[in-house]
Design a protein around this motif. Structure first.
Motif, PDB file in Angstrom:
ATOM      1  N   THR A 152       0.814  -1.219   0.000  1.00 30.56           N
ATOM      2  CA  THR A 152       0.000   0.000   0.000  1.00 30.56           C
ATOM      3  C   THR A 152       0.842   1.260   0.000  1.00 30.56           C
ATOM      4  O   THR A 152       0.539   2.231  -0.729  1.00 30.56           O
ATOM      5  CB  THR A 152      -0.929   0.027   1.228  1.00 30.56           C
ATOM      6  N   TYR A 153       1.899   1.268   0.773  1.00 31.67           N
ATOM      7  CA  TYR A 153       2.646   2.512   0.971  1.00 31.67           C
ATOM      8  C   TYR A 153       4.039   2.485   0.350  1.00 31.67           C
ATOM      9  O   TYR A 153       4.965   3.105   0.868  1.00 31.67           O
ATOM     10  CB  TYR A 153       2.714   2.846   2.468  1.00 31.67           C
ATOM     11  N   TYR A 154       4.169   1.770  -0.748  1.00 30.53           N
ATOM     12  CA  TYR A 154       5.335   1.984  -1.617  1.00 30.53           C
ATOM     13  C   TYR A 154       4.775   2.770  -2.807  1.00 30.53           C
ATOM     14  O   TYR A 154       4.320   2.196  -3.802  1.00 30.53           O
ATOM     15  CB  TYR A 154       5.976   0.675  -2.057  1.00 30.53           C
ATOM     16  N   ILE A 155       4.791   4.092  -2.654  1.00 31.75           N
ATOM     17  CA  ILE A 155       4.112   4.986  -3.596  1.00 31.75           C
ATOM     18  C   ILE A 155       5.078   5.367  -4.712  1.00 31.75           C
ATOM     19  O   ILE A 155       6.163   5.903  -4.432  1.00 31.75           O
ATOM     20  CB  ILE A 155       3.599   6.237  -2.859  1.00 31.75           C
ATOM     21  N   PRO A 156       4.732   5.110  -5.960  1.00 31.04           N
ATOM     22  CA  PRO A 156       5.670   5.320  -7.077  1.00 31.04           C
ATOM     23  C   PRO A 156       6.264   6.725  -7.142  1.00 31.04           C
ATOM     24  O   PRO A 156       7.452   6.882  -7.429  1.00 31.04           O
ATOM     25  CB  PRO A 156       4.815   5.021  -8.313  1.00 31.04           C
TER      26      PRO A 156
END
Length: 381
Positions: free
Chosen positions: A39-43
């Protein structure tokens, strides 16, 4: 011998071919490769952090909200870069890639995920946290990590939400001493004490009292109360253990010698208190109509009533000698029954015609006073 990183593991196997002895060990390295958080590996994030074995990629501006520790950390890092004449290592500045992430020590991925949930949540998601469907584990993790990194406003919100959950008259979670699904009673007590959240601590203490009243986890409550210096809980826990009897104390391996001595001290001190109480009636508030000689007669009648209620309570139920709290609570019930004429007064209220209703508050105050000071009786000799 050099220490290996925490994500490198050694395994040993034995060779059985060629010239190598069957007992010659072969060392194999197994690398635990960090994985991206789903969820929180935001490109488009610009900061990579490693928590346990999970990589998070987020926006630095989001982490610096609320004047948190991250704000100070990033500011210091920027100052060091601008003043340093040494070129960066080939992996690049810390936090700018998966190869060189900012490593957070002492946190769990679950806690950091809860922090990012709060920082990125939409209003309706935050509102859901205040309903019976709230995720208590998520709020617990959020409160812990926001306290550590000084997200003050988010910490206050998370603690308030937890307090709402555990003080709600209905749909309140059934806290256990051990709970694999969510925060357990020990953890919640530790959090409330750490964050100095009085309402949440009161809610946890109330649940401890219910456990103690049923004779469960008493030694554990003693240990938690001593470690966190929770005086109210400590008094109730020692009192509950005292009522179990010395045979139980001596056979409970979790109690220390010092704790057993405090139990003996408390038994003696509370016994002496009970002997003094009949001659020490708590002060009552007099009616404006009760003046002069009438007030003196009222005080005399109240002293006689006080002695009688303590004696009547003792005759009604056989209560342990040192159980002052139990005896006072029974005396409170007897006094209430007399004042409300549920039992014959036998003329004991005749000398206080205007102040008889005030004796209930006096007795209740005495019960509360003794309960709140219980810890003072269980002292080192």
């Amino acid at each position: 011998m050099a220490h290996l990183p925490s994500d490198v593991y050694l395994t040993t196997s034995f060779m059985h071919s060629g010239d190598i002895s069957p007992t010659t060990p072969k060392l194999q390295l197994q690398l635990s490769i960090p994985h991206h958080d789903p969820t929180y590996y935001i490109p488009d994030g610009n900061t990579v952090l490693l928590v346990e074995n999970t990589l998070f990629r987020v926006h630095r501006s989001t982490l610096t909200k609320d004047k948190s520790t991250f704000d100070s950390m990033f500011s210091l890092d920027s100052d060091l870069r601008s003043s340093s004449s040494t070129p960066s290592v080939t992996a690049g500045p810390e936090g700018e890639s998966d190869d060189n992430p900012i490593r957070l020590q002492g946190d769990t991925a679950q806690e950091f995920r809860a922090l990012l949930w709060a920082l990125y949540a939409l209003p309706h998601e935050l509102t859901l946290a205040l309903t019976p469907k709230a995720n208590a584990s998520q709020l617990f993790n959020l409160a812990r990590i926001t306290h550590k990194y000084e997200f003050r406003s988010i910490e206050a919100w998370a603690l308030g939400a937890l307090t709402t959950i555990y003080t709600r008259p209905t749909h309140s979670p059934n806290l256990q001493v051990e709970d694999a699904e969510g925060p357990n009673l020990v953890q919640l007590t530790e959090l409330a004490s750490l964050c100095e959240q009085r309402d949440l601590l009161d809610a946890a203490t109330s649940r401890w009292k219910r456990l103690l009243a049923s004779g469960k986890d008493i030694a554990l409550a003693v240990g938690v109360a001593e470690r966190l210096n929770l005086r109210t809980l400590l008094g109730f826990a020692y009192h509950a253990m005292m009522l179990q009897g010395r045979e139980v104390w001596d056979n409970d391996s979790s109690l220390t010698r010092a704790q057993r001595i405090r139990l003996l001290s408390g038994h003696y001190a509370l016994g002496r208190l009970w002997e003094r109480l009949p001659g020490e009636p708590p002060a009552i508030s007099h009616s404006p109509r009760c003046t002069g000689g009438a007030q003196a007669r009222c005080n005399q009648a109240w002293a006689a009533l006080w002695r009688s209620t303590l004696d009547m309570g003792r005759q009604i139920l056989l209560i342990q000698y040192a159980d002052v709290v139990g005896k006072l609570m029974l005396a409170e019930s007897v006094t209430k029954a007399l004042v409300e004429r549920e039992i014959p007064t036998q003329g004991m209220l005749d000398g206080m015609p205007w102040c008889k209703d005030n004796v209930l508050a006096a007795v209740a105050g005495k019960v509360k006073e003794v309960q709140e000071s219980l810890a003072d009786y269980f002292t080192d000799v």
